[in-house]
Design a protein around this motif. Sequence first.
Motif, mmCIF file in Angstrom:
data_model
loop_
_atom_site.group_PDB
_atom_site.id
_atom_site.type_symbol
_atom_site.label_atom_id
_atom_site.label_comp_id
_atom_site.label_asym_id
_atom_site.label_seq_id
_atom_site.Cartn_x
_atom_site.Cartn_y
_atom_site.Cartn_z
ATOM 1 N N UNK A 175 0.813 -1.223 0.000
ATOM 2 C CA UNK A 175 0.000 0.000 0.000
ATOM 3 C C UNK A 175 0.844 1.270 0.000
ATOM 4 N N UNK A 176 2.047 1.170 0.592
ATOM 5 C CA UNK A 176 2.908 2.364 0.606
ATOM 6 C C UNK A 176 3.352 2.771 -0.793
ATOM 7 N N UNK A 177 3.305 1.815 -1.710
ATOM 8 C CA UNK A 177 3.688 2.156 -3.090
ATOM 9 C C UNK A 177 2.696 3.146 -3.711
ATOM 10 N N UNK A 178 1.578 3.367 -3.040
ATOM 11 C CA UNK A 178 0.631 4.401 -3.502
ATOM 12 C C UNK A 178 1.318 5.762 -3.536
ATOM 13 N N UNK A 179 2.321 5.942 -2.656
ATOM 14 C CA UNK A 179 3.036 7.238 -2.607
ATOM 15 C C UNK A 179 3.777 7.485 -3.920
ATOM 16 N N UNK A 180 4.073 6.424 -4.660
ATOM 17 C CA UNK A 180 4.835 6.585 -5.912
ATOM 18 C C UNK A 180 3.928 6.720 -7.129
ATOM 19 N N UNK A 181 2.625 6.637 -6.933
ATOM 20 C CA UNK A 181 1.704 6.735 -8.080
ATOM 21 C C UNK A 181 1.472 8.221 -8.387
ATOM 22 N N UNK A 182 1.853 8.629 -9.575
ATOM 23 C CA UNK A 182 1.642 10.030 -9.965
ATOM 24 C C UNK A 182 0.383 10.128 -10.807
ATOM 25 N N UNK A 183 -0.500 10.998 -10.411
ATOM 26 C CA UNK A 183 -1.752 11.150 -11.153
ATOM 27 C C UNK A 183 -1.683 12.421 -11.990
ATOM 28 N N UNK A 184 -1.884 12.270 -13.292
ATOM 29 C CA UNK A 184 -1.869 13.433 -14.188
ATOM 30 C C UNK A 184 -3.222 14.135 -14.092
ATOM 31 N N UNK A 185 -3.280 15.310 -14.706
ATOM 32 C CA UNK A 185 -4.561 16.046 -14.716
ATOM 33 C C UNK A 185 -5.634 15.203 -15.402
ATOM 34 N N UNK A 186 -5.209 14.502 -16.438
ATOM 35 C CA UNK A 186 -6.159 13.653 -17.179
ATOM 36 C C UNK A 186 -6.671 12.507 -16.293
#
Length: 328
Positions: free
Chosen positions: A288-299
């Motif tokens: 779950x900590x890998x959520x910190x590495x998920x980058x969400x674009x504007x899209x």
Amino acid sequence: MEMRTLGKNGPRVSAMGLGCMRMSSFAGPKTSTDEEGIATIQAALDSGINFLNTGDFYGMGHNELLVGKAIKGRRDQALISVKFGALRSPSGQMLGIDVRPNAVKNFAAYSLQRLGVDVIDIYQPARIDPNVPIEETVGAIADLIKEGKVRYLGLSEAGVENIRRAHKVHPVTALEIEYSLGTRFIEDAILPTVRELGIGLVAYGVVGQGLLTGSVTNDIPANDFRRQFPKFDQENLPKNLEKVSLLERMAHDKNCTTTQLAIAWVMSRGEDIVPLVGMSRPERVAENLRACDVTLTKEDLDDLDRTFALGAITGDRYPAQFKHLAAE
Ligand SMILES: NC(=O)c1ccc[n+]([C@@H]2O[C@H](COP(=O)([O-])OP(=O)(O)OC[C@H]3O[C@@H](n4cnc5c(N)ncnc54)[C@H](OP(=O)(O)O)[C@@H]3O)[C@@H](O)[C@H]2O)c1
């Protein structure tokens, strides 16, 4: 570990907190052995998660004892947030709530002992009792802060009026409330209010009690306690799972898990928001900590916003008999 500041003048906490509730019996049976619970807390601390969330009524003291054991010898690595006030019988029945000033101080005295600590970092009534003025409940916590037994005042599931009233008595550091892709009611009035006042937001139910993890199916057993929650009932669950399948598809495209995407979305809502994730097995922590590495674009954010607009996940937050316990 990414850190965030809770509230204007609050403590620095890890960008993800650990919800310990399911390690003890409360909303459903405990989902792990004590050894697994302790190992999960220690795995969280080892990974730099310093923010632990408990309640004295989770397992009627059991959860605090577990947290106390897990942090032994490493108190300085943990920031402990405790809820109090919910009353339970020895067999676990819910008996109501007591947040009168003497009860507040009494609950705190026992929590300090069970946790084995000198001070509780964040202390908050689990719910507000409409029959006890919030000023009295919060005033008792302010006394505990003066005595050095509590560091920061928190609130849980409070609405706008109570937040404002409490904040006048003593600065509120954090509001703990349900917030996820599936539960966005706070965006209308509560979130703007805490932002205006400089109060941090601690989001719970971030993975929708498992709904947003992609691991729930329509075959969820009839005796699974979550069936009592409207989102999981026979009418709503199939519709909700259709929405979750869209989240699964987006997660696949982003090369992350559905759970990580759900957590990353809450993290993306602002630096003043800290998601709690309920976990009761150690291997969940790294995943779950890998959520910190998920980058969400504007899209990505626009897509998620459209797919999970308010009301996209159907069913009330709490079962009818507990509806009065939910802020609106
Ligand atoms: N203030 C309040 O009124 C309030 C109310 C409810 C909860 N809370 C706090 O918020 C915390 C979180 O709430 P919650 O547990 O109800 O909701 P949650 O965090 O949305 O859901 C937790 C559930 O998701 C599962 N899960 C987590 N990561 C997973 C993964 N990677 N894959 C599959 N399943 C995964 C957990 O399973 P495992 O347990 O098997 O790991 C657990 O069953 C609680 O522990 C408590 O501290 C506060």
